[in-house]
Design an enzyme around this catalytic site. Sequence first.
Site, PDB file in Angstrom:
ATOM      1  N   SER A 102       0.868  -1.199  -0.034  1.00 23.70           N
ATOM      2  CA  SER A 102       0.204   0.034  -0.089  1.00 23.70           C
ATOM      3  C   SER A 102       0.697   1.209  -0.033  1.00 23.70           C
ATOM      4  O   SER A 102       1.724   1.464  -1.030  1.00 23.70           O
ATOM      5  CB  SER A 102      -0.687  -0.148   1.265  1.00 23.70           C
ATOM      6  OG  SER A 102      -1.999   1.029   1.110  1.00 23.70           O
ATOM      7  N   HIS A 254      -7.600  -5.693  -0.732  1.00 21.85           N
ATOM      8  CA  HIS A 254      -6.496  -4.821  -0.411  1.00 21.85           C
ATOM      9  C   HIS A 254      -5.295  -5.500   0.465  1.00 21.85           C
ATOM     10  O   HIS A 254      -4.171  -5.448   0.200  1.00 21.85           O
ATOM     11  CB  HIS A 254      -6.688  -3.510   0.333  1.00 21.85           C
ATOM     12  CG  HIS A 254      -5.633  -2.533   0.282  1.00 21.85           C
ATOM     13  ND1 HIS A 254      -4.972  -1.985  -0.764  1.00 21.85           N
ATOM     14  CD2 HIS A 254      -5.009  -1.892   1.409  1.00 21.85           C
ATOM     15  CE1 HIS A 254      -3.965  -1.194  -0.419  1.00 21.85           C
ATOM     16  NE2 HIS A 254      -4.093  -1.197   1.061  1.00 21.85           N
TER      17      HIS A 254
END
Length: 273
Positions: A102, A254
């Site tokens: 991320s 994610h």
Amino acid sequence: MSSTEIQQTYIKVDNINLYCEFVLNDKPPILLIHGFASSIFTFRRIIPLLQKHFSVFAVDLPGFGKSEKPTSFVYNFQNYAKLMLECIHKLEIPNTYIVAHSMGGQIALNMALIAPEKINKLILLCSSGYLKRSKKLLICSSYLPFFEKFVQYYVRRKEVKEHLKNVFYNHTLINEELIREFGSPLSEKSFYKALIRLLRHREDDLLPEQLQTIQVPTLLVWGEEDRVVPLEIGKRLVQDLPDAKLITYKKTGHLITEEKPDLVFKNILLHTS
């Protein structure tokens, strides 16, 4: 010095106390960089797999996890990148592989821009990309006395489980341990101070023309159902980075290190062999 057990310690880098977990075993080094509002915990499922093949180093970034949350640190990607390069130097690692998740992906890309000779290969997991700096009005508002209360309200308006649902595709994987771990920073005042400083100081993500100068071989790994950093970002990055490959996982969100740790490990191993 060699040890197959995970060691836990603090190291001082640029006068900041950084929490670090590592495994030394005379194998090639690999550095793990977590993302926004996260910690080393992100990699808990892949560290035991990686340590069979690498000397593993994982660091909580300033402002997050168990690391110091200094108000003197300028929270932007370039400074994070310089700090991680200093960390590599302090640990006496000549060069390393990097796995970054991320927001950690932007830090890793900045590292590759500043000191490509220190990085063997990049593995970016659902990396952030192409975000602009916060709007001027928001940055100015961050200096107001009540702003910290506003940030606390904004972050805590949802239960931790609801935030986790946003990063998981498979919600059945969300358990009490995850809720406790990701919820623990929310009670720390210093955590919100760090968030505010990140909002103020964070520059634009790297521009396409900057990405196009990065020659470090890069593997991009994405969950096809990522709601935080959509797959479209990965598709753009693979076009802008000169030496990049994109791999995607179906029915994955994610937090891919939690949802598909074995696959992530396999792809890291293939990319670094």
